[in-house]
Design a protein around this motif. Sequence first.
Motif, PDB file in Angstrom:
ATOM      1  N   THR A  75       0.695  -1.234  -0.029  1.00  0.00           N
ATOM      2  CA  THR A  75       0.088   0.037   0.007  1.00  0.00           C
ATOM      3  C   THR A  75       0.936   1.256  -0.125  1.00  0.00           C
ATOM      4  O   THR A  75       0.608   2.159  -0.785  1.00  0.00           O
ATOM      5  CB  THR A  75      -0.945  -0.050   1.339  1.00  0.00           C
ATOM      6  N   LEU A  76       1.912   1.019   0.837  1.00  0.00           N
ATOM      7  CA  LEU A  76       2.991   2.319   0.843  1.00  0.00           C
ATOM      8  C   LEU A  76       3.506   2.557  -0.414  1.00  0.00           C
ATOM      9  O   LEU A  76       3.679   3.856  -0.898  1.00  0.00           O
ATOM     10  CB  LEU A  76       3.852   2.362   1.909  1.00  0.00           C
ATOM     11  N   LEU A  77       3.878   1.499  -1.122  1.00  0.00           N
ATOM     12  CA  LEU A  77       4.566   1.774  -2.339  1.00  0.00           C
ATOM     13  C   LEU A  77       3.779   1.835  -3.357  1.00  0.00           C
ATOM     14  O   LEU A  77       4.097   2.529  -4.550  1.00  0.00           O
ATOM     15  CB  LEU A  77       5.587   0.550  -2.703  1.00  0.00           C
ATOM     16  N   LEU A  79       0.562   3.266  -3.466  1.00  0.00           N
ATOM     17  CA  LEU A  79      -0.302   4.271  -3.873  1.00  0.00           C
ATOM     18  C   LEU A  79       0.272   5.523  -4.350  1.00  0.00           C
ATOM     19  O   LEU A  79      -0.321   6.209  -5.204  1.00  0.00           O
ATOM     20  CB  LEU A  79      -0.677   4.937  -2.250  1.00  0.00           C
ATOM     21  N   PRO A  80       1.682   5.910  -4.082  1.00  0.00           N
ATOM     22  CA  PRO A  80       2.203   6.790  -5.149  1.00  0.00           C
ATOM     23  C   PRO A  80       2.347   6.630  -6.445  1.00  0.00           C
ATOM     24  O   PRO A  80       1.969   7.604  -7.494  1.00  0.00           O
ATOM     25  CB  PRO A  80       3.711   7.090  -4.577  1.00  0.00           C
ATOM     26  N   PHE A  81       2.419   5.430  -7.014  1.00  0.00           N
ATOM     27  CA  PHE A  81       2.481   5.169  -8.437  1.00  0.00           C
ATOM     28  C   PHE A  81       0.946   5.323  -8.969  1.00  0.00           C
ATOM     29  O   PHE A  81       0.906   5.477 -10.013  1.00  0.00           O
ATOM     30  CB  PHE A  81       2.782   3.729  -8.442  1.00  0.00           C
ATOM     31  N   VAL A  83      -1.460   7.098  -7.956  1.00  0.00           N
ATOM     32  CA  VAL A  83      -1.579   8.558  -8.041  1.00  0.00           C
ATOM     33  C   VAL A  83      -0.804   9.149  -9.211  1.00  0.00           C
ATOM     34  O   VAL A  83      -1.439  10.020 -10.034  1.00  0.00           O
ATOM     35  CB  VAL A  83      -1.367   9.483  -6.882  1.00  0.00           C
ATOM     36  N   LEU A  84       0.466   8.712  -9.482  1.00  0.00           N
ATOM     37  CA  LEU A  84       1.093   9.037 -10.567  1.00  0.00           C
ATOM     38  C   LEU A  84       0.631   8.667 -11.935  1.00  0.00           C
ATOM     39  O   LEU A  84       0.386   9.485 -12.940  1.00  0.00           O
ATOM     40  CB  LEU A  84       2.521   8.701 -10.485  1.00  0.00           C
ATOM     41  N   LEU A 105      -6.059   3.605  -9.484  1.00  0.00           N
ATOM     42  CA  LEU A 105      -6.197   3.766  -7.845  1.00  0.00           C
ATOM     43  C   LEU A 105      -6.711   2.677  -7.195  1.00  0.00           C
ATOM     44  O   LEU A 105      -6.645   2.695  -6.203  1.00  0.00           O
ATOM     45  CB  LEU A 105      -6.931   5.064  -7.755  1.00  0.00           C
TER      46      LEU A 105
END
Length: 204
Positions: A75-77, A79-81, A83-84, A105
């Motif tokens: 989840t931590l890794l 989520l940024p991808f 959003v990107l 998402l």
Amino acid sequence: MLNAFLQALAPKLLEAVLVPLVTWLAPRLLRSVPHRASPNCPRCGEYGVRRWAPPGVWVVFLLSIFAFAMGFTFTLLGLPFAVLGLAVSVATDGIAGLPRGLLALTGPVVPAAMMILGALGLGFYQSYPPKWCARCQARWPRRSRAEHLRDAGAVVFGCACGQRLRVPATAAGRAIRCPRCGAARRTAPTVDDTPGRVRPGRRV
């Protein structure tokens, strides 16, 4: 040479950012799960205490650790991808790329669900009485889970004679008679405080 420098620097920057973030965030996520009893050490207050749990619950505990760790990491890794990916889809295709970006998402949904299930499993394990704390080295004798949960929901207060009394949470706001001096005292009132008869307290 610059590429080699960036390749060597990237893992160090990732470690410098992720390790403090995980150390700070993971205990707060675990504490946010509803617990029937405090998950913290009764002595030092730190999270994570070995419990007097049966072997079957130990299996649940180990599976919950694995599920939470994997879910939290992905989840931590992820989520940024995600959003990107949404930003790139909208930037390249405009509104037409919005459905594809929103689909990206949904990627962290599965690991997030795994993380929540793992946290709930750990919360169930933490409902058993404490056995040993690896941080402060405190140890506690074996107790039943029912007794531990009953005491976790109890109200502890002091009498004027110095005796500490423990009463059930349902008796909060009512008059309690001290078994040592015989004086009647009232515990802290609750929202639904109603008058009641004097009840004997239990010594701590």
